[in-house]
Scaffold this motif. Structure first.
Motif, short mmCIF file in Angstrom:
data_model
loop_
_atom_site.label_atom_id
_atom_site.label_comp_id
_atom_site.label_asym_id
_atom_site.label_seq_id
_atom_site.Cartn_x
_atom_site.Cartn_y
_atom_site.Cartn_z
N TYR A 40 49.76 -41.35 8.22
CA TYR A 40 50.06 -40.85 9.56
C TYR A 40 48.79 -40.39 10.27
O TYR A 40 48.64 -40.54 11.49
CB TYR A 40 51.09 -39.72 9.51
N GLU A 41 47.86 -39.82 9.51
CA GLU A 41 46.58 -39.42 10.11
C GLU A 41 45.78 -40.64 10.54
O GLU A 41 45.12 -40.63 11.59
CB GLU A 41 45.78 -38.56 9.14
N GLU A 42 45.83 -41.71 9.73
CA GLU A 42 45.18 -42.96 10.14
C GLU A 42 45.81 -43.50 11.42
O GLU A 42 45.13 -44.04 12.30
CB GLU A 42 45.27 -43.99 9.02
N GLN A 43 47.13 -43.40 11.51
CA GLN A 43 47.83 -43.84 12.71
C GLN A 43 47.38 -43.05 13.93
O GLN A 43 47.21 -43.62 15.02
CB GLN A 43 49.35 -43.66 12.50
N GLU A 44 47.14 -41.77 13.73
CA GLU A 44 46.81 -40.88 14.84
C GLU A 44 45.33 -40.93 15.22
O GLU A 44 44.97 -40.94 16.40
CB GLU A 44 47.18 -39.44 14.47
N PHE A 45 44.44 -40.99 14.20
CA PHE A 45 43.01 -40.82 14.47
C PHE A 45 42.16 -42.03 14.11
O PHE A 45 40.96 -42.05 14.41
CB PHE A 45 42.46 -39.60 13.68
N GLY A 46 42.73 -43.01 13.43
CA GLY A 46 41.93 -44.11 12.91
C GLY A 46 41.42 -43.79 11.51
O GLY A 46 41.28 -42.63 11.13
N GLY A 47 41.15 -44.84 10.76
CA GLY A 47 40.80 -44.67 9.35
C GLY A 47 39.53 -43.88 9.10
O GLY A 47 39.47 -43.05 8.19
N TYR A 48 38.48 -44.12 9.90
CA TYR A 48 37.22 -43.43 9.67
C TYR A 48 37.36 -41.92 9.88
O TYR A 48 36.93 -41.11 9.05
CB TYR A 48 36.13 -43.97 10.59
N THR A 49 37.95 -41.54 11.01
CA THR A 49 38.09 -40.11 11.29
C THR A 49 39.02 -39.45 10.29
O THR A 49 38.77 -38.31 9.85
CB THR A 49 38.63 -39.92 12.73
N VAL A 52 37.08 -38.65 7.20
CA VAL A 52 36.18 -37.50 7.40
C VAL A 52 36.97 -36.20 7.37
O VAL A 52 36.55 -35.21 6.75
CB VAL A 52 35.42 -37.64 8.72
N ARG A 53 38.12 -36.19 8.02
CA ARG A 53 38.94 -34.99 8.06
C ARG A 53 39.42 -34.58 6.67
O ARG A 53 39.72 -33.41 6.42
CB ARG A 53 40.16 -35.22 8.96
N ASN A 54 39.52 -35.54 5.76
CA ASN A 54 40.03 -35.27 4.41
C ASN A 54 38.94 -35.35 3.34
O ASN A 54 39.24 -35.52 2.16
CB ASN A 54 41.14 -36.26 4.07
N SER A 55 37.68 -35.23 3.75
CA SER A 55 36.57 -35.42 2.80
C SER A 55 36.63 -34.45 1.63
O SER A 55 36.34 -34.83 0.47
CB SER A 55 35.23 -35.30 3.52
#
Length: 391
Positions: A40-49, A52-55
């Motif tokens: 869902y985060e990939e859906q919202e922000f794109g895979g790269y971001t 980074v958010r989950n590093s």
């Protein structure tokens, strides 16, 4: 272990008796939640971001894996499967014509095929160690073969997929250390169901998968690389920008850690799900899981033998993989009654374990692999169902 809580957190065990954790186990709800949350985060922000958010969470994969097998995070690489990690480990070895690999009669099919491929391409020799009458490895033969052939690699599967045998990887590791031979261990069936300690095994490489007894998503696994292998600058044949830095037109600098065996592109959603599976197992404790699994598997084997089935597992120490067939060597009746009663299982064929099944003179075997979310009551129900076949 709180079995009631574990079963509540495993929705898949509510409407069936699931005995195929050696194939692909049931994931805890927390594992699925972590995977889906990242998607869902990939859906919202794109895979790269999203990555980074989950590093910080991603880095926990290495910490939880290291905790599981008594290693350091720097020794751990994420791979897409045990076979993927195995191939990368093999590709880091500079084989040449005349080199020798010593392995066992109970190695995993994909590993044996990889060895044969190396033999065809590089004209290396494959030697398989003898088994003692009790199916244990003949360690004296092992040592004699090491002295005679000076092998490039020793490769052992901890628990073969086709039987409950637990091979003595620690004693083999002592020999490898004594004679300074590279040592590769396939632990895809042992990690998650029994204690695996790389310090005690003394291996240079160890591979495992997420989908089996670890109860993680498919497409996940890990590769352990020892400090010795890292310090000797061993690396996979094909690196990318994650495994090394491009430092000049014709040179690169290796990643100092086992991440040199990784690729830049990986399924982060699955990786985070696997991280949750690792945390879940570490929280319960592999030693507790091993003890409970042993009780389940021992009870099942005893019941099957009492009911007249031919139990195919041989060895002094057996795992939570139970393989058997009818007294006449067939499996059709077993297959039918398990399928009709929503008992999930796996049928193994001779081609899955050519050497082992040939020596046991069987073409098929039913494999049941209980895990710590199963109950003793389920074992008794399955035993009773199967017992009706011979009465």
């Amino acid at each position: 272990m709180n079995l009631e809580v574990i079963r509540k957190e495993t929705p898949g065990c509510s409407d069936k008796i699931f005995l195929n954790s050696a194939g692909a186990s049931l994931m805890p709800k927390a594992v699925v939640d972590a995977t889906v949350k990242f998607l869902y985060e990939e859906q919202e922000f794109g895979g790269y971001t999203a990555a980074v958010r989950n590093s910080a969470y991603i880095s926990q994969f290495y910490e939880e894996t290291a905790k599981l097998i008594n290693a350091k995070p720097s020794n751990i690489a994420f791979v897409s499967s045990s076979t993927d990690g195995y191939a990368k480990a093999l590709s880091s070895i500079s084989f040449k014509e005349g080199d020798c690999i010593i392995t066992t009669n109970d190695d995993y099919i994909s590993n044996q095929i990889a060895f044969i491929s190396l033999k065809k391409r590089y004209h290396i020799e494959i030697i398989r160690v003898a088994n003692l009458p009790d199916y244990e490895l003949d360690l004296e033969d092992f040592e004699n073969l090491i002295k005679k052939h000076n092998p490039k690699l020793i490769a052992v599967t901890h628990i073969p997929t086709n039987s409950g045998l637990i091979q003595n990887v620690e004693r083999v590791g002592n020999l490898c250390k004594q004679y300074n031979v590279l040592y590769l261990v396939d632990a895809c069936q042992s990690v998650g169901q029994i204690v695996v300690d790389v310090e005690k095994i003394n291996c240079d490489f160890l591979t495992a998968t997420g989908r089996k007894f670890m109860r993680g998503p498919r497409g996940t696994g890990f590769l352990y690389v020892s400090d010795k292998a890292l310090n000797e600058n061993m690396y996979p044949l094909f690196l990318d920008s994650f495994g090394a830095k491009w430092t000049s037109f014709d040179d690169f600098q290796l990643n100092e850690t086992a991440k040199r065996f990784e690729l830049f592109e990986r399924p982060y959603a699955a990786l985070l799900g696997f991280t949750e599976a690792l945390r879940y197992a570490n929280m319960i404790g592999i030693d507790q899981i091993e003890n409970y699994n042993r009780a389940l598997a021992d009870t099942l084997r005893i019941n099957l033998e009492k009911s007249g089935f031919r139990v195919l597992d041989k060895g002094n120490r057996l795992s939570s993989i139970v393989t058997f067939c009818q007294a006449d060597g067939k499996v059709e009746k077993i297959h039918k009654i398990l399928s009709e009663n929503r008992v999930f299982f796996k049928e193994n064929h001779k081609g899955d374990a050519l050497i082992d099944f040939t020596s046991k003179n069987v073409d098929h075997a039913i494999r049941l692999s209980p895990h710590y979310f199963n109950t003793m009551e389920e074992i008794e129900i399955v035993s009773q169902l199967l017992g009706n076949i011979n009465h």
